[in-house]
Design an enzyme around this catalytic site. Structure first.
Site, PDB file in Angstrom:
ATOM      1  N   LEU A   5     -14.639   5.186  -5.322  1.00  0.00           N
ATOM      2  CA  LEU A   5     -13.252   4.789  -5.113  1.00  0.00           C
ATOM      3  C   LEU A   5     -12.854   3.506  -5.841  1.00  0.00           C
ATOM      4  CD1 LEU A   5     -10.972   5.870  -3.149  1.00  0.00           C
ATOM      5  CD2 LEU A   5     -11.363   3.749  -1.942  1.00  0.00           C
TER       6      LEU A   5
ATOM      7  N   PHE B  72       0.851  -1.184   0.000  1.00  0.00           N
ATOM      8  CA  PHE B  72       0.000   0.000   0.000  1.00  0.00           C
ATOM      9  C   PHE B  72       0.886   1.232   0.000  1.00  0.00           C
ATOM     10  CE2 PHE B  72      -4.556   0.830   0.409  1.00  0.00           C
ATOM     11  CZ  PHE B  72      -5.038  -0.384  -0.015  1.00  0.00           C
TER      12      PHE B  72
ATOM     13  N   ARG C  15      -2.615  10.834   5.789  1.00  0.00           N
ATOM     14  CA  ARG C  15      -2.757   9.462   6.272  1.00  0.00           C
ATOM     15  C   ARG C  15      -2.249   8.473   5.240  1.00  0.00           C
ATOM     16  NH1 ARG C  15      -6.514   5.339   5.332  1.00  0.00           N
ATOM     17  NH2 ARG C  15      -8.036   6.574   4.180  1.00  0.00           N
TER      18      ARG C  15
ATOM     19  N   ARG D 196      -0.542   9.266  -0.699  1.00  0.00           N
ATOM     20  CA  ARG D 196      -1.667   9.812  -1.476  1.00  0.00           C
ATOM     21  C   ARG D 196      -1.552  11.295  -1.766  1.00  0.00           C
ATOM     22  NH1 ARG D 196      -6.339   6.333   1.572  1.00  0.00           N
ATOM     23  NH2 ARG D 196      -5.677   4.384   0.620  1.00  0.00           N
TER      24      ARG D 196
ATOM     25  N   HIS E 255      -7.991  11.145  -2.540  1.00  0.00           N
ATOM     26  CA  HIS E 255      -7.494   9.832  -2.963  1.00  0.00           C
ATOM     27  C   HIS E 255      -7.192   9.894  -4.455  1.00  0.00           C
ATOM     28  CE1 HIS E 255      -7.373   5.548  -3.765  1.00  0.00           C
ATOM     29  NE2 HIS E 255      -7.433   5.306  -2.478  1.00  0.00           N
TER      30      HIS E 255
ATOM     31  N   GLU F 104      -6.628   1.654  -3.485  1.00  0.00           N
ATOM     32  CA  GLU F 104      -5.187   1.722  -3.715  1.00  0.00           C
ATOM     33  C   GLU F 104      -4.611   0.314  -3.891  1.00  0.00           C
ATOM     34  OE1 GLU F 104      -3.193   4.912  -1.533  1.00  0.00           O
ATOM     35  OE2 GLU F 104      -1.978   3.328  -0.679  1.00  0.00           O
TER      36      GLU F 104
ATOM     37  N   HIS G  78     -11.655  12.208   0.176  1.00  0.00           N
ATOM     38  CA  HIS G  78     -11.695  10.858   0.725  1.00  0.00           C
ATOM     39  C   HIS G  78     -11.703  10.784   2.242  1.00  0.00           C
ATOM     40  CE1 HIS G  78     -11.021   6.592   0.726  1.00  0.00           C
ATOM     41  NE2 HIS G  78      -9.873   6.699   1.366  1.00  0.00           N
TER      42      HIS G  78
ATOM     43  N   GLN H  34      -7.784  14.550   2.854  1.00  0.00           N
ATOM     44  CA  GLN H  34      -7.090  13.663   1.904  1.00  0.00           C
ATOM     45  C   GLN H  34      -7.890  13.498   0.607  1.00  0.00           C
ATOM     46  OE1 GLN H  34      -6.345   9.150   2.583  1.00  0.00           O
ATOM     47  NE2 GLN H  34      -4.379  10.187   2.650  1.00  0.00           N
TER      48      GLN H  34
HETATM   49  C1  LIG Z   1     -14.632   3.973  -0.273  1.00  0.00           C
HETATM   50  C2  LIG Z   1     -13.696   3.968   0.903  1.00  0.00           C
HETATM   51  C3  LIG Z   1     -12.717   2.990   0.988  1.00  0.00           C
HETATM   52  C4  LIG Z   1     -11.839   2.981   2.073  1.00  0.00           C
HETATM   53  N1  LIG Z   1     -10.881   2.000   2.135  1.00  0.00           N
HETATM   54  C5  LIG Z   1     -10.057   1.947   3.213  1.00  0.00           C
HETATM   55  C6  LIG Z   1      -9.098   0.904   3.346  1.00  0.00           C
HETATM   56  O1  LIG Z   1      -9.008   0.001   2.524  1.00  0.00           O
HETATM   57  N2  LIG Z   1      -8.298   0.911   4.434  1.00  0.00           N
HETATM   58  C7  LIG Z   1      -8.377   1.875   5.399  1.00  0.00           C
HETATM   59  O2  LIG Z   1      -7.624   1.832   6.369  1.00  0.00           O
HETATM   60  N3  LIG Z   1      -9.296   2.867   5.298  1.00  0.00           N
HETATM   61  C8  LIG Z   1     -10.138   2.911   4.245  1.00  0.00           C
HETATM   62  N4  LIG Z   1     -11.076   3.916   4.161  1.00  0.00           N
HETATM   63  C9  LIG Z   1     -11.266   4.832   5.287  1.00  0.00           C
HETATM   64  C10 LIG Z   1     -12.025   4.105   6.395  1.00  0.00           C
HETATM   65  O3  LIG Z   1     -12.957   3.216   5.858  1.00  0.00           O
HETATM   66  C11 LIG Z   1     -12.772   5.049   7.319  1.00  0.00           C
HETATM   67  O4  LIG Z   1     -11.955   6.110   7.715  1.00  0.00           O
HETATM   68  C12 LIG Z   1     -13.242   4.325   8.571  1.00  0.00           C
HETATM   69  O5  LIG Z   1     -13.908   3.137   8.216  1.00  0.00           O
HETATM   70  C13 LIG Z   1     -14.122   5.218   9.401  1.00  0.00           C
HETATM   71  O6  LIG Z   1     -14.717   4.463  10.418  1.00  0.00           O
HETATM   72  P1  LIG Z   1     -15.586   5.169  11.526  1.00  0.00           P
HETATM   73  O7  LIG Z   1     -16.013   4.089  12.448  1.00  0.00           O
HETATM   74  O8  LIG Z   1     -14.813   6.296  12.075  1.00  0.00           O
HETATM   75  O9  LIG Z   1     -16.822   5.807  10.769  1.00  0.00           O
HETATM   76  P2  LIG Z   1     -17.900   5.259   9.702  1.00  0.00           P
HETATM   77  O10 LIG Z   1     -17.673   3.854   9.322  1.00  0.00           O
HETATM   78  O11 LIG Z   1     -17.961   6.272   8.624  1.00  0.00           O
HETATM   79  O12 LIG Z   1     -19.237   5.287  10.533  1.00  0.00           O
HETATM   80  C14 LIG Z   1     -19.860   6.471  10.936  1.00  0.00           C
HETATM   81  C15 LIG Z   1     -21.081   6.121  11.748  1.00  0.00           C
HETATM   82  O13 LIG Z   1     -21.613   7.283  12.344  1.00  0.00           O
HETATM   83  C16 LIG Z   1     -23.002   7.292  12.230  1.00  0.00           C
HETATM   84  N5  LIG Z   1     -23.457   8.690  12.284  1.00  0.00           N
HETATM   85  C17 LIG Z   1     -22.936   9.760  11.639  1.00  0.00           C
HETATM   86  N6  LIG Z   1     -23.616  10.867  11.959  1.00  0.00           N
HETATM   87  C18 LIG Z   1     -24.593  10.500  12.817  1.00  0.00           C
HETATM   88  C19 LIG Z   1     -25.638  11.174  13.498  1.00  0.00           C
HETATM   89  N7  LIG Z   1     -25.846  12.493  13.350  1.00  0.00           N
HETATM   90  N8  LIG Z   1     -26.465  10.463  14.286  1.00  0.00           N
HETATM   91  C20 LIG Z   1     -26.304   9.125  14.432  1.00  0.00           C
HETATM   92  N9  LIG Z   1     -25.327   8.443  13.815  1.00  0.00           N
HETATM   93  C21 LIG Z   1     -24.496   9.116  13.024  1.00  0.00           C
HETATM   94  C22 LIG Z   1     -23.285   6.597  10.920  1.00  0.00           C
HETATM   95  O14 LIG Z   1     -24.590   6.083  10.899  1.00  0.00           O
HETATM   96  C23 LIG Z   1     -22.217   5.492  10.957  1.00  0.00           C
HETATM   97  O15 LIG Z   1     -22.692   4.389  11.683  1.00  0.00           O
HETATM   98  C24 LIG Z   1     -11.951   3.946   3.082  1.00  0.00           C
HETATM   99  C25 LIG Z   1     -12.943   4.915   3.002  1.00  0.00           C
HETATM  100  C26 LIG Z   1     -13.795   4.937   1.914  1.00  0.00           C
HETATM  101  C27 LIG Z   1     -14.806   6.042   1.840  1.00  0.00           C
END
Ligand SMILES: Cc1cc2nc3c(=O)[nH]c(=O)nc-3n(C[C@H](O)[C@H](O)[C@H](O)COP(=O)(O)OP(=O)(O)OC[C@H]3O[C@@H](n4cnc5c(N)ncnc54)[C@H](O)[C@@H]3O)c2cc1C
Length: 572
Positions: free
Chosen positions: A245, A120, A387, A279, A235, A248, A345, A233
């Site tokens: 997306l 990566f 990141r 990135r 991507h 990567e 991203h 960031q």
């Molecule tokens: C397409 C894509 C691919 C990615 N691939 C990778 C990868 O391969 N490797 C890597 O390390 N990272 C990757 N990332 C980044 C990574 O996935 C995220 O940064 C990480 O999963 C975020 O997790 P989280 O638990 O912080 O939030 P999220 O998984 O975004 O969850 C947010 C939560 O908050 C809740 N929420 C938000 N606002 C409210 C509200 N007002 N009231 C109630 N609930 C709310 C939502 O319902 C959800 O449950 C990727 C990101 C994307 C977009």
């Protein structure tokens, strides 16, 4: 309009059911009454879209060490990461991944049965543990099963609207049940914010529709500063015009980036790492090629070419990508190159939190009692100014887990807050006022103007003029937002109301980002100022803190924690 509401009492309330929220819940639910509130169904959280992998120096393929992972992360961050936090993350990584495996996450395997690892960007060794290109999906499902097993109470499709703060402590929050429009209040000894990022502030983004910066704004409005928001960031490989997306991992498996002249242009910018440079550098290189007229047919896109990997490898390692590209663009990536452009991203900045996920409020890291944060919403600062790929899933599960442990400990010494009728009244009034707006302005149009402005003026390349114009625009749009008109007055699944609330979060998120970017007169990591093209450690080796006030937001700074590695010039 009269609102009905219910009250709930828990030891711990977690906002967000992505990997960070659920990993925290799993740690605390066996010991405490734990609720997870999510505006989407838990397994639809954006974490489930993560494709490429989770970083851990398991050394299953190369002679990897956590020390090397630490260095790569700090260098990748352009020396802005807090090195103590980054060290904890990379040291915990192996255990965090093995725990996930023992819970049932089906990681891809090497022929000898150990967890497979791939390349990566910015990582020296093959360090990404993955499950084909569905890594986030399988991790999220595994955690959800475990959370249910341990009796976590989920409030699905509940939308949090406000944090309850009393005498500097967080005592709970209010949330609308989207199914019937009723406002509920939750009181808890500890609240964790894990609401993901804010990619939807931009017109081209890889993030889910629900990624609207809610947690940032909830905290910001409650008097908590936002840290290092200027670092967004981009991507390098979003599908052209759509932003969706392409992991990567596609370059990790050997994919090339090609410009309009058919050149692998990364040779000019990062000869040592080519397409697997970090990135910030790769996206900037692409944008430079496009700006200088070397996009495909002179247009604003370039190609990601996977053809030389062959059908078998593409279908085995990148099946979802093959499918996604075909369904979205009608391009068969086995036979044709994929048109791509940089896409918004990941939010590097966020709610400042310490090594246990406890939210802090100032440059002395003073703790806000009862409030925790983890995942993309938080800024523990492991990613600094940029990141590395696969470090975000790691951040989410590593610090989700630590915050869960810390909350389990914290609640044993904390009292249950009393019901606070005043807070309930304010949140009811706030929502009623919102619902009754009958002005001329349309939310969708204001949001679109915001997103387009952010893309053009606060995107990959920034300068003082563009940023100042965007800041002025955000304020104008926010003023017009007071005059929105909501047409839907129904209670069940009123998405018009939800989108209006989300748009209001995006204004706060964007304001903090643009202001931070304007004040940071240097180029570091993902923040590239054409008027200040060099990194300036003397003036800006520090974290930005932005506070909401009644007038102009206040900007403060706090020092970066440097332990193992002194800042050096960053070359790849
Ligand atoms: C397409 C894509 C691919 C990615 N691939 C990778 C990868 O391969 N490797 C890597 O390390 N990272 C990757 N990332 C980044 C990574 O996935 C995220 O940064 C990480 O999963 C975020 O997790 P989280 O638990 O912080 O939030 P999220 O998984 O975004 O969850 C947010 C939560 O908050 C809740 N929420 C938000 N606002 C409210 C509200 N007002 N009231 C109630 N609930 C709310 C939502 O319902 C959800 O449950 C990727 C990101 C994307 C977009």
């Amino acid at each position: 309009m009269q609102q009905t509401y219910e009250q709930h009492f828990y030891d711990v309330v977690i906002v967000g059911s992505g990997l960070a929220g659920q990993r925290a819940a799993l740690e605390v639910a066996p010991f405490a009454r734990t609720a997870v509130i999510s505006k989407v169904y838990p397994t639809r959280s954006h974490s489930g879209a993560a494709q490429g992998g989770i970083a851990a120096a398991l050394g299953n393929v190369d002679e990897d060490t956590w020390q090397q992972h630490h260095f790569d992360t700090v260098k990748g961050s352009d020396y802005l990461a807090d090195q103590d936090a980054a060290e904890i993350m990379v040291r915990d990584a192996a255990q965090v991944v093995i725990e996930l495996e023992h819970m049932g996450t089906p990681f891809s395997r090497l022929p000898d049965g150990r967890i497979a690892q791939r390349n990566f960007g910015g990582h020296k060794y093959k360090r990404a543990c993955y499950s084909a290109d569905l890594t986030g999906h399988v991790m999220l499902h595994t955690l959800y099963e475990q959370c249910l097993k341990y009796g976590t109470k989920f409030y699905n499709e509940f939308f949090v609207t406000r944090l309850f703060m009393k005498e500097g402590r967080c005592i709970g929050l209010s949330a609308v049940n989207l199914a019937d429009g009723k406002l509920h209040s939750f009181f808890a000894k500890a609240v964790l914010i894990a609401t993901g990022g804010g990619g939807r502030a931009f017109s081209i983004t890889a993030t889910a529709h629900a990624t609207t910066g809610d947690g940032f704004a909830l905290a910001y409005r409650a008097g908590i500063p936002l840290e290092d928001m200027e670092f967004m960031q981009f991507h390098p490989t979003g599908l052209y015009k759509l932003g969706i997306l392409v992991t990567e991992g596609a370059r990790g498996e050997g994919g090339y980036l090609i410009n309009g002249k058919g050149e692998r242009f990364m040779e000019k910018y990062a000869p040592g790492m080519m397409e697997l440079a970090p990135r910030d550098i790769t996206s900037r290189s692409e944008q430079t090629e496009i700006n200088e007229g070397r996009g495909i047919d002179g247009k604003d896109y370039i190609y990601l070419d996977l053809r030389h990997l062959g059908k078998e490898k593409i279908l085995e390692r990148l099946p979802q990508i093959h499918d996604l590209v075909f369904k979205s663009l009608g391009v068969d990536c086995i036979k044709e190159p994929i048109p791509i452009q940089p896409t918004a991203h990941y939010t590097m900045g966020g709610i400042p939190a310490n090594l246990d996920g406890q939210v802090t409020i100032d440059s002395e890291n003073t703790i806000v009692p009862g409030l925790f944060s983890a995942g993309e919403t938080s800024c523990i600062s492991v990613h600094g100014a940029n990141r590395l790929g696969c470090n975000s899933l790691l951040d989410a599960v590593c610090f989700g887990r630590r915050a869960g442990k810390a909350m389990a400990k914290y609640i044993t010494g904390a009292s249950m807050p009393d019901i606070d009728e005043e807070q309930i009244k304010v949140s009811v009034k706030e929502l009623d006022e919102f619902k009754s707006r009958k002005g001329e302005e349309k939310v969708a149009s204001l949001r679109e103007q915001l997103q387009k402005g952010m893309m053009v003026r606060c995107g990959i390349f920034r300068d003082s003029e563009k940023l100042s114009a965007q800041l002025a625009d955000i304020r104008k749009l926010r003023g017009r937002f007071q005059n929105i008109g909501l047409e839907d007055s129904t209670s069940n699944y009123n998405f018009e109301l939800m989108e209006a609330l989300e748009c209001s979060w995006l204004f706060d998120f964007s304001e903090a980002m643009v202001l931070g970017a304007l004040k940071r007169e240097e180029s570091r990591g993902a923040h590239s100022r054409t008027d200040f093209p060099k990194r300036d450690d003397e003036k800006f080796l520090k974290h930005t803190l932005i506070y909401k006030t009644d007038g102009e937001p206040r900007v403060e700074y706090k020092p970066v924690v440097i332990t193992a590695f002194q800042p050096q010039e960053r070359k790849y």
